[in-house]
Design a protein around this motif. Structure first.
Motif, mmCIF file in Angstrom:
data_model
loop_
_atom_site.group_PDB
_atom_site.id
_atom_site.type_symbol
_atom_site.label_atom_id
_atom_site.label_comp_id
_atom_site.label_asym_id
_atom_site.label_seq_id
_atom_site.Cartn_x
_atom_site.Cartn_y
_atom_site.Cartn_z
ATOM 1 N N UNK A 173 -2.961 1.416 5.608
ATOM 2 C CA UNK A 173 -2.224 1.607 4.377
ATOM 3 C C UNK A 173 -3.172 2.011 3.252
ATOM 4 N N UNK A 174 -4.367 1.430 3.214
ATOM 5 C CA UNK A 174 -5.326 1.781 2.167
ATOM 6 C C UNK A 174 -5.758 3.242 2.254
ATOM 7 N N UNK A 175 -5.920 3.740 3.489
ATOM 8 C CA UNK A 175 -6.282 5.152 3.657
ATOM 9 C C UNK A 175 -5.177 6.064 3.127
ATOM 10 N N UNK A 176 -3.932 5.694 3.382
ATOM 11 C CA UNK A 176 -2.797 6.481 2.913
ATOM 12 C C UNK A 176 -2.752 6.493 1.383
ATOM 13 N N UNK A 177 -2.865 5.338 0.782
ATOM 14 C CA UNK A 177 -2.834 5.249 -0.678
ATOM 15 C C UNK A 177 -4.027 5.991 -1.282
ATOM 16 N N UNK A 178 -5.199 5.848 -0.672
ATOM 17 C CA UNK A 178 -6.385 6.550 -1.158
ATOM 18 C C UNK A 178 -6.240 8.060 -1.072
ATOM 19 N N UNK A 179 -5.738 8.541 0.060
ATOM 20 C CA UNK A 179 -5.547 9.985 0.243
ATOM 21 C C UNK A 179 -4.510 10.531 -0.719
ATOM 22 N N UNK A 207 4.587 -5.182 -0.848
ATOM 23 C CA UNK A 207 4.741 -6.636 -0.731
ATOM 24 C C UNK A 207 5.769 -6.978 0.343
ATOM 25 N N UNK A 208 6.855 -6.215 0.408
ATOM 26 C CA UNK A 208 7.897 -6.461 1.409
ATOM 27 C C UNK A 208 7.354 -6.309 2.827
ATOM 28 N N UNK A 209 6.402 -5.389 3.033
ATOM 29 C CA UNK A 209 5.860 -5.195 4.386
ATOM 30 C C UNK A 209 5.112 -6.432 4.884
ATOM 31 N N UNK A 210 4.748 -7.340 3.978
ATOM 32 C CA UNK A 210 4.078 -8.566 4.379
ATOM 33 C C UNK A 210 5.054 -9.690 4.719
ATOM 34 N N UNK A 211 6.350 -9.442 4.557
ATOM 35 C CA UNK A 211 7.354 -10.435 4.942
ATOM 36 C C UNK A 211 7.695 -10.247 6.409
ATOM 37 N N UNK A 212 8.411 -11.197 6.978
ATOM 38 C CA UNK A 212 8.782 -11.078 8.390
ATOM 39 C C UNK A 212 9.710 -9.887 8.620
ATOM 40 N N UNK A 213 10.639 -9.636 7.710
ATOM 41 C CA UNK A 213 11.518 -8.469 7.849
ATOM 42 C C UNK A 213 10.728 -7.158 7.759
ATOM 43 N N UNK A 214 9.811 -7.101 6.824
ATOM 44 C CA UNK A 214 8.998 -5.904 6.676
ATOM 45 C C UNK A 214 8.105 -5.674 7.869
ATOM 46 N N UNK A 215 7.545 -6.738 8.389
ATOM 47 C CA UNK A 215 6.686 -6.638 9.579
ATOM 48 C C UNK A 215 7.497 -6.161 10.771
#
Length: 92
Positions: A1-7, A79-87
């Motif tokens: 995710x960091x690579x995507x945001x950085x790019x 933030x949602x991706x860190x929840x169980x639904x997001x995961x």
């Protein structure tokens, strides 16, 4: 995710710089919708830097309002991706 945001941030800052140059020279501009889309999908750190470096889109209040909605929406999604639904959504 960091690579995507950085790019996306690098791409976005370049587009902000190109748009500022186009504004100064009377050439064709990048649409505000494109700038907002880039911010919304993760390029908002680059957009923030581009706004500061090029003093671009800093006083246009309707643009700034939508920009911050895009930033908050992107952060909420992350933030949602860190929840169980997001995961589950990401890894199913």
């Amino acid at each position: 995710m960091l690579y995507l945001i950085g790019s996306l941030s690098i791409l976005t800052i370049l587009i902000y710089g190109r748009d500022k140059l186009a504004a100064l020279t009377g050439r064709r501009r990048t649409s505000e919708n494109t700038l907002h889309l880039l911010s919304f999908i993760g390029g908002w750190p680059g957009a923030l830097l581009g706004q500061a470096l090029f003093n671009h889109k800093t006083s246009k209040q309707p643009f700034r309002h939508i920009f911050w909605v895009c930033v908050i929406s992107n952060l909420a999604f992350i933030a949602w991706t860190f929840t169980s639904n997001g995961e589950y959504f990401l890894y199913r």
